[in-house]
Motif scaffolding. Structure first.
Motif, PDB file in Angstrom:
ATOM      1  N   UNK A  22       0.835  -1.209   0.000  1.00 17.14           N
ATOM      2  CA  UNK A  22       0.000   0.000   0.000  1.00 17.14           C
ATOM      3  C   UNK A  22       0.869   1.258   0.000  1.00 17.14           C
ATOM      4  N   UNK A  23       1.924   1.282   0.832  1.00 18.38           N
ATOM      5  CA  UNK A  23       2.761   2.472   0.949  1.00 18.38           C
ATOM      6  C   UNK A  23       3.497   2.768  -0.343  1.00 18.38           C
ATOM      7  N   UNK A  24       4.017   1.728  -0.963  1.00 17.40           N
ATOM      8  CA  UNK A  24       4.738   1.917  -2.225  1.00 17.40           C
ATOM      9  C   UNK A  24       3.847   2.588  -3.269  1.00 17.40           C
ATOM     10  N   UNK A  25       2.616   2.153  -3.339  1.00 20.02           N
ATOM     11  CA  UNK A  25       1.689   2.732  -4.321  1.00 20.02           C
ATOM     12  C   UNK A  25       1.242   4.134  -3.890  1.00 20.02           C
ATOM     13  N   UNK A  26       0.810   4.273  -2.633  1.00 22.33           N
ATOM     14  CA  UNK A  26       0.224   5.533  -2.179  1.00 22.33           C
ATOM     15  C   UNK A  26       1.240   6.670  -2.158  1.00 22.33           C
ATOM     16  N   UNK A  27       2.450   6.413  -1.648  1.00 17.01           N
ATOM     17  CA  UNK A  27       3.440   7.485  -1.548  1.00 17.01           C
ATOM     18  C   UNK A  27       3.850   7.990  -2.920  1.00 17.01           C
ATOM     19  N   UNK A  28       4.076   7.078  -3.835  1.00 16.51           N
ATOM     20  CA  UNK A  28       4.491   7.510  -5.173  1.00 16.51           C
ATOM     21  C   UNK A  28       3.368   8.210  -5.926  1.00 16.51           C
TER      22      UNK A  28
ATOM     23  N   UNK B 262       2.135  12.025   6.659  1.00 14.81           N
ATOM     24  CA  UNK B 262       0.957  11.929   7.514  1.00 14.81           C
ATOM     25  C   UNK B 262      -0.246  11.411   6.738  1.00 14.81           C
ATOM     26  N   UNK B 263      -0.389  11.882   5.496  1.00 17.84           N
ATOM     27  CA  UNK B 263      -1.508  11.425   4.675  1.00 17.84           C
ATOM     28  C   UNK B 263      -1.448   9.939   4.382  1.00 17.84           C
ATOM     29  N   UNK B 264      -0.252   9.455   4.049  1.00 13.78           N
ATOM     30  CA  UNK B 264      -0.090   8.024   3.775  1.00 13.78           C
ATOM     31  C   UNK B 264      -0.339   7.204   5.039  1.00 13.78           C
ATOM     32  N   UNK B 265       0.180   7.684   6.174  1.00  8.47           N
ATOM     33  CA  UNK B 265      -0.010   6.960   7.430  1.00  8.47           C
ATOM     34  C   UNK B 265      -1.473   6.996   7.858  1.00  8.47           C
ATOM     35  N   UNK B 266      -2.129   8.139   7.690  1.00  8.96           N
ATOM     36  CA  UNK B 266      -3.556   8.223   8.009  1.00  8.96           C
ATOM     37  C   UNK B 266      -4.363   7.271   7.133  1.00  8.96           C
ATOM     38  N   UNK B 267      -3.934   7.128   5.885  1.00  8.11           N
ATOM     39  CA  UNK B 267      -4.604   6.170   5.004  1.00  8.11           C
ATOM     40  C   UNK B 267      -4.485   4.747   5.515  1.00  8.11           C
ATOM     41  N   UNK B 268      -3.334   4.415   6.094  1.00  2.28           N
ATOM     42  CA  UNK B 268      -3.166   3.066   6.649  1.00  2.28           C
ATOM     43  C   UNK B 268      -4.049   2.868   7.877  1.00  2.28           C
ATOM     44  N   UNK B 269      -4.244   3.948   8.648  1.00  2.09           N
ATOM     45  CA  UNK B 269      -5.146   3.874   9.795  1.00  2.09           C
ATOM     46  C   UNK B 269      -6.576   3.612   9.335  1.00  2.09           C
ATOM     47  N   UNK B 270      -6.977   4.309   8.273  1.00  6.47           N
ATOM     48  CA  UNK B 270      -8.308   4.080   7.705  1.00  6.47           C
ATOM     49  C   UNK B 270      -8.429   2.650   7.183  1.00  6.47           C
ATOM     50  N   UNK B 271      -7.350   2.163   6.553  1.00  4.66           N
ATOM     51  CA  UNK B 271      -7.344   0.794   6.045  1.00  4.66           C
ATOM     52  C   UNK B 271      -7.501  -0.208   7.191  1.00  4.66           C
ATOM     53  N   UNK B 272      -6.750   0.021   8.291  1.00 10.66           N
ATOM     54  CA  UNK B 272      -6.857  -0.872   9.453  1.00 10.66           C
ATOM     55  C   UNK B 272      -8.263  -0.809  10.056  1.00 10.66           C
TER      56      UNK B 272
ATOM     57  N   UNK C  93       1.987   0.158  11.069  1.00  4.51           N
ATOM     58  CA  UNK C  93       2.342   1.466  10.513  1.00  4.51           C
ATOM     59  C   UNK C  93       3.842   1.648  10.309  1.00  4.51           C
ATOM     60  N   UNK C  94       4.668   0.728  10.813  1.00  4.69           N
ATOM     61  CA  UNK C  94       6.120   0.903  10.639  1.00  4.69           C
ATOM     62  C   UNK C  94       6.540   0.868   9.176  1.00  4.69           C
ATOM     63  N   UNK C  95       6.151  -0.149   8.399  1.00  4.86           N
ATOM     64  CA  UNK C  95       6.512  -0.103   6.979  1.00  4.86           C
ATOM     65  C   UNK C  95       5.856   1.067   6.262  1.00  4.86           C
ATOM     66  N   UNK C  96       4.675   1.477   6.728  1.00  7.42           N
ATOM     67  CA  UNK C  96       3.983   2.593   6.081  1.00  7.42           C
ATOM     68  C   UNK C  96       4.774   3.886   6.272  1.00  7.42           C
TER      69      UNK C  96
ATOM     70  N   UNK D 122      10.875   7.011   0.527  1.00  2.00           N
ATOM     71  CA  UNK D 122      10.502   7.464  -0.822  1.00  2.00           C
ATOM     72  C   UNK D 122      10.607   8.988  -0.926  1.00  2.00           C
ATOM     73  N   UNK D 123      10.193   9.701   0.120  1.00  5.45           N
ATOM     74  CA  UNK D 123      10.260  11.155   0.084  1.00  5.45           C
ATOM     75  C   UNK D 123      11.705  11.629  -0.012  1.00  5.45           C
ATOM     76  N   UNK D 124      12.586  11.040   0.798  1.00  7.78           N
ATOM     77  CA  UNK D 124      14.006  11.446   0.778  1.00  7.78           C
ATOM     78  C   UNK D 124      14.626  11.117  -0.570  1.00  7.78           C
ATOM     79  N   UNK D 125      14.254   9.973  -1.142  1.00 15.18           N
ATOM     80  CA  UNK D 125      14.771   9.618  -2.476  1.00 15.18           C
ATOM     81  C   UNK D 125      14.374  10.682  -3.506  1.00 15.18           C
ATOM     82  N   UNK D 126      13.118  11.131  -3.461  1.00 15.77           N
ATOM     83  CA  UNK D 126      12.670  12.180  -4.372  1.00 15.77           C
ATOM     84  C   UNK D 126      13.355  13.511  -4.052  1.00 15.77           C
TER      85      UNK D 126
END
Length: 325
Positions: free
Chosen positions: A93-99, A231-241, A309-312, A319-323
């Protein structure tokens, strides 16, 4: 509980706002704010001091009280398999959502260069992660007391599981004495937790005050973008959970949300799975009416092994630092 949950959430927001106002408009109050934040640390420590005895006693009691060893072992195995599957889903999920976030809102090159230039010349220290063999050998503690003192929760979980299964092999009278002792320990810890949670609004306000004091309202464009995306990606994982709980877990939406609100508030203010464990147990047993023999085994296991949420959050940062660079 619902009223306390709302008060805790209000305390979280108020602490951040007051801290940010002191940072921007009343710097002379910073020493006072630091002293108030210390009370938040005291509250957090009183909550965390129950975690090690609670984890150990709940696991031992949950396993040893079930005479059917195969049944308990199956519960542990199913929990670990479920944790592994969900963590993999979280990473995907994180790989897709963050990018997708970064494609829709790319970093401004000039702002990124200004941010990198402002980082300074401090050298980055790269530490080698432990190898697989080293990690395997560290699972069993050479000294359980030292593991407890160093918050080696995973090692303690392994020790407690072995201890619990060993207790199932004892004669009934001996096994019952062990179960009675550790059940008394866990019940005493839960009483302490309930006392501490009554002071949650004060503790959460004090901790959030420190967050607002350090972060403030203003931030560079890159930092704002970083905070919003991660925060948006992590909040999305909370919604997913949350969706998993109310669909796969078959929990009524209102009941699950009401039971989880104090847990979310404590997690947001402490950033600690360990500190959130007592509130999770209270929510599972009283709010969600989950059987004790399930909650007492799976929740301590989850704190040690299952960090959804750790992998998220960590992958989103990577990913952000890479960009950024």
């Amino acid at each position: 509980m619902k009223v306390l949950s709302l008060v805790v959430l209000a305390a979280l927001v108020a602490g951040i706002v007051v801290g940010a106002l002191i940072r921007s408009d009343a710097a002379q109050l910073t020493p006072l704010a630091n002293n108030v934040e210390a009370f938040g640390g005291l509250w957090l420590n009183t909550l965390r001091m129950t975690v090690v005895p609670l984890v150990v006693s709940l696991l031992i009691t949950g396993i040893a009280s079930v005479a059917d060893t195969a049944r308990t072992g199956g519960l542990v195995l199913r929990a670990v398999i479920l944790f592994t599957f969900l963590i993999f889903c979280a990473a995907l999920y994180t790989t897709i959502a963050t990018n997708l976030w970064l494609d829709a809102w790319p970093l401004d090159p000039a702002a990124a260069q200004a941010f990198i230039a402002g980082v300074g010349d401090d050298a980055v220290i790269v530490r080698e992660a432990p190898g697989f063999g080293e990690w395997i050998s560290s699972l069993a503690p050479t000294n359980p007391v030292r593991a407890a003192a160093e918050d080696g929760v995973l090692s303690l979980v392994v020790f407690s599981i072995f201890f619990g299964f060993a207790a199932t092999q004892l004669e009934t009278s001996l096994r019952q004495s062990i179960v009675t002792f550790f059940r008394a320990v866990s019940e005493a810890m839960i009483v302490i937790v309930r006392w501490v949670l009554l002071a949650a609004p004060i503790g959460v306000f004090a901790l959030a005050l420190g967050v607002g004091l350090r972060a403030g309202f203003g931030a560079a464009e890159t930092l704002v973008q970083y905070v919003v995306i991660v925060t948006g990606v992590t909040a999305g994982s909370t919604l997913l959970a949350w969706l998993i709980a109310v669909t796969w877990g078959r929990q009524p939406v209102g009941r699950f949300t009401a039971a989880s609100t104090p847990v979310w508030a404590i997690a947001a203010s402490t950033q600690s799975s360990l500190a959130s464990l007592p509130a999770m147990l209270d929510a599972a047993l009283r709010g969600l009416r989950i059987p004790a023999h399930i909650a007492d085994v799976t929740l301590p296991l989850a704190v040690a092994l299952f960090r959804f949420t750790s992998p998220v959050a960590n992958l989103a940062v990577c990913y952000f630092i890479a960009h950024l660079y």
